[in-house]
Design a protein around this motif. Sequence first.
Motif, PDB file in Angstrom:
ATOM      1  N   GLY A   1       0.968  -1.260  -0.085  1.00  0.00           N
ATOM      2  CA  GLY A   1      -0.012   0.065   0.064  1.00  0.00           C
ATOM      3  C   GLY A   1       0.977   1.358  -0.019  1.00  0.00           C
ATOM      4  N   GLY A   2       1.961   1.069   0.791  1.00  0.00           N
ATOM      5  CA  GLY A   2       2.790   2.287   0.750  1.00  0.00           C
ATOM      6  C   GLY A   2       3.283   2.677  -0.668  1.00  0.00           C
ATOM      7  N   VAL A   3       3.750   1.777  -1.585  1.00  0.00           N
ATOM      8  CA  VAL A   3       4.334   2.112  -2.764  1.00  0.00           C
ATOM      9  C   VAL A   3       3.194   2.554  -3.614  1.00  0.00           C
ATOM     10  N   ALA A   4       2.063   1.993  -3.521  1.00  0.00           N
ATOM     11  CA  ALA A   4       0.920   2.818  -4.376  1.00  0.00           C
ATOM     12  C   ALA A   4       0.505   3.996  -3.746  1.00  0.00           C
ATOM     13  N   LEU A   5       0.643   4.239  -2.487  1.00  0.00           N
ATOM     14  CA  LEU A   5       0.451   5.712  -1.932  1.00  0.00           C
ATOM     15  C   LEU A   5       1.453   6.716  -2.308  1.00  0.00           C
ATOM     16  N   LEU A   6       2.693   6.374  -2.516  1.00  0.00           N
ATOM     17  CA  LEU A   6       3.744   7.029  -2.889  1.00  0.00           C
ATOM     18  C   LEU A   6       3.507   7.573  -4.234  1.00  0.00           C
ATOM     19  N   PHE A   7       3.308   6.698  -5.154  1.00  0.00           N
ATOM     20  CA  PHE A   7       3.072   7.196  -6.416  1.00  0.00           C
ATOM     21  C   PHE A   7       1.772   7.828  -6.686  1.00  0.00           C
ATOM     22  N   ALA A   8       0.849   7.494  -5.831  1.00  0.00           N
ATOM     23  CA  ALA A   8      -0.274   8.587  -5.857  1.00  0.00           C
ATOM     24  C   ALA A   8      -0.085   9.987  -5.524  1.00  0.00           C
ATOM     25  N   VAL A   9       0.530  10.110  -4.388  1.00  0.00           N
ATOM     26  CA  VAL A   9       0.918  11.186  -3.941  1.00  0.00           C
ATOM     27  C   VAL A   9       1.795  12.188  -4.688  1.00  0.00           C
ATOM     28  N   LEU A  10       2.971  11.412  -4.954  1.00  0.00           N
ATOM     29  CA  LEU A  10       4.060  12.192  -5.645  1.00  0.00           C
ATOM     30  C   LEU A  10       4.264  11.306  -7.174  1.00  0.00           C
ATOM     31  N   PRO A  11       3.394  11.395  -7.905  1.00  0.00           N
ATOM     32  CA  PRO A  11       3.673  10.654  -9.245  1.00  0.00           C
ATOM     33  C   PRO A  11       5.139  11.231 -10.049  1.00  0.00           C
TER      34      PRO A  11
END
Length: 833
Positions: free
Chosen positions: A449-459
Amino acid sequence: MAKIKGNRNIFITTAIILFFIILSFVYYSPQLEGKQLMASDLLNYKGMSKEISDYRADTGEEALWTNSMFGGMPAYLISVGYGGELVAKIQHWFLSAFPRPAGYLALGFICFFVMCLVLGVDRFIALAGSMMWGFGTYFFVLIESGHYTKVHTLMYMPLIVGGVLSAYRNKPLWGALLTALGLSWMLSANHPQMTYYAGLMVLIIGITYLVYAFREKTLPAFFKSTALLVVALLLAVGTNFGRLYSVYEYGKYSTRGKSELKVDEQNQTKGLDKNYILEYSYDLGEAMTAFIPRFKGGGMSEPLGEKSEVYSFFEKNQGRAAAKQVTESLPLYWGSQPISAAPFYFGAVVFFLFVFGLFAVKGKDKWWIVAVVAVSFLLSLGKNFATLSNFMIDYFPGYNKFRDVKNIIFIQHFAMVVMGMLAVRELVLGRIEKKELLKSLKYSWFIVGGVALLFAVLPGIAGDFRGPSDIRLAQAGWPEQLLNALRDDRRSVLRMDAFRSLVFVSLSAGVVWLFIQEKLKAAYAVALWVLLILVDLWPVNKKYMNNESFVAKSKVEKPFTPSKADQAILKDPDPDYRVLNLTVSPFQDASTSYFHKSIGGYHGAKMERYQELFDHQLYPEIQRLIGGFRNPTTLDSVLTSLDVLNMLNTRYFIYDPNSAPLPNPNALGNAWFVNDFRVVANANEEIEALSDFDAASEAIVDERYADQLKEVSLGTGRNSQIKLVEYQPNYLKYQAKVAGGTALAVFSEIHYPKGWNAYIDGEKVDYLRANYVLRAMAIPEGSHEVEFKFHPSSYFVGNKISLASSLLLLIAAAGLIFVEWKRKPKHEEEAAQ
């Protein structure tokens, strides 16, 4: 009680298999309306196989050779039937009952399900695992492109893995039998590259189990199982021996073999050139598309929609009609692949369960899975991890025969699905303490989830969103403002899909948490996972493989309509001449082969020497010919200079499908006598000599054939004649009249020594290669009947071996089933006592 339980299990198994079949046809619902898939590779297959199929329909026999592409080539990798492959007929019956592509999807579900049952996995967990495997976007991308043999081959991989694992556990005989059957069917599907990659995975499994056997001091049992698996391998190979031996034999002469030319020795291997092997290589960003589908923008023609920045730009400046037209075919893709129809998305649910499995699953199965994922990922990087790739190309047997190395990620996908399924099984079986499970859940959710969130917030950490296509758009006049809008859209779809993956990861984690907290029963948890898998993968797959890909059956069965040029050429009664079609890419298109014998064609394993002939001679001649069309005053002189095209008997040039073709008066015909010959020392001299020779009067011959020229009298070609009087793809008959001594005849047929036999007046004689690719023969004075017959022993002898091996495997299967059936009543009796 045992009988009731057994009946219940049979009912559940049958219901699940029926569910797989129904689901497959629901996805491919146009098949129920009688429609068929229209794909580019299927169209090419129709063209390349037309002569072979027509011959089979007319005679009931296999041609084994076709003259419809590249001047002529073996048909082994196009369309050949092998009557001795009895085991293969079983899977043919299944696909006849459930036609492709729905049949392939159902087959994938069922084979994975069977693997799970063999390994003792609960049927409903096996259902979830089968869905994760069968709904991988990879398969739908391949189907949409028409790569049927790839998909067909891959669907049998679970049977092989299930058999190997079962053999190393506690059922060596049954495991070996399942391995033999699965591998036999996989080999008959006829995609060596996919089989090779599956073999790499089995090798990793074997090494892992060997290490554990050494540690656990169970080496005798390991070697016993290995010996049985080797027998299974030999039987599977034996059932397909005719196919395998023919392909192996031809491989040495194809582009997969070693070239005799000395050009780029650093790039050259005993197979394909390194640059060609590694052309399609993954990078880290491409690999992320398995988790976030549009990490690199999706496919090359990904539609943007009305909410995109580019749409808004065009709407403001050129109106809604222009905006809609542009945004339907923009290069949203910004990755490094030369061609990318769609991302190879595994599924966010699969990724979460895989990482959860890293914590929950213990023992040898965990480590072979981790090894497969790591090795396949590193190999998929290709030129981006050149040290490993070059090592494999240089030292690992057979690795240099295949290109598009990113295809190996399918074993990564498979291994991740197996890990996810094992994780669910461990969860349901309750063999792990609650505290440890919650800890594993927390780590898994934080990581994935952290990887997904990272790219969602900071693409923006994914890159600058600039793709190779941007250069072409700038050259076409796109302003920087519009290119920036396109990059904003790429950033937007990455963020959107990253949030999407985060949602599915969180929902999957939620199901695990509810089950651990005993707020959800196992059956409901598995049902929710099945639902999540469908909701996750179905819409992504439908984006790239949907109902629009299907057309009426008649359009697929007769995909090409003859143009005016085709119709004019087809009036020629001569059975054997060639056509160069300049209205298509001649060497990347097989449509011409549907109607004519083409100079070009479409195939990934054409003959090596013909490819080299194209690179060094045909391509420059074609460019001169195109220049002649642009300047008609020089066309006649250009036609007389096309010695290589003329020696290939290129009688017609198509330059406009709606106009009459241009006849080539300089085509040399099916065969001719030459007055002189030039002996050269090697392949380089031979192909270079074609730049400066008169094909009508001179032959270029490698020195290895010099002994066959000792009796040839120079100048005899002037008074000698030879004519083709009978043509079949695998049989050619000529009438020759030779005056003044032994003459050298050159035939406009491709030289292939493994199967083509020559006869003069019924007696077998030697023939030689001339002009780099053609056949030639010294014919004595007088009137003679000259014949060429294609009768490759690799096919005919191999087919007998296939028949014998098939019978042996079927007898072994029947015997094992009979023994098990006889033992079953005894076991039931003992259980009752």
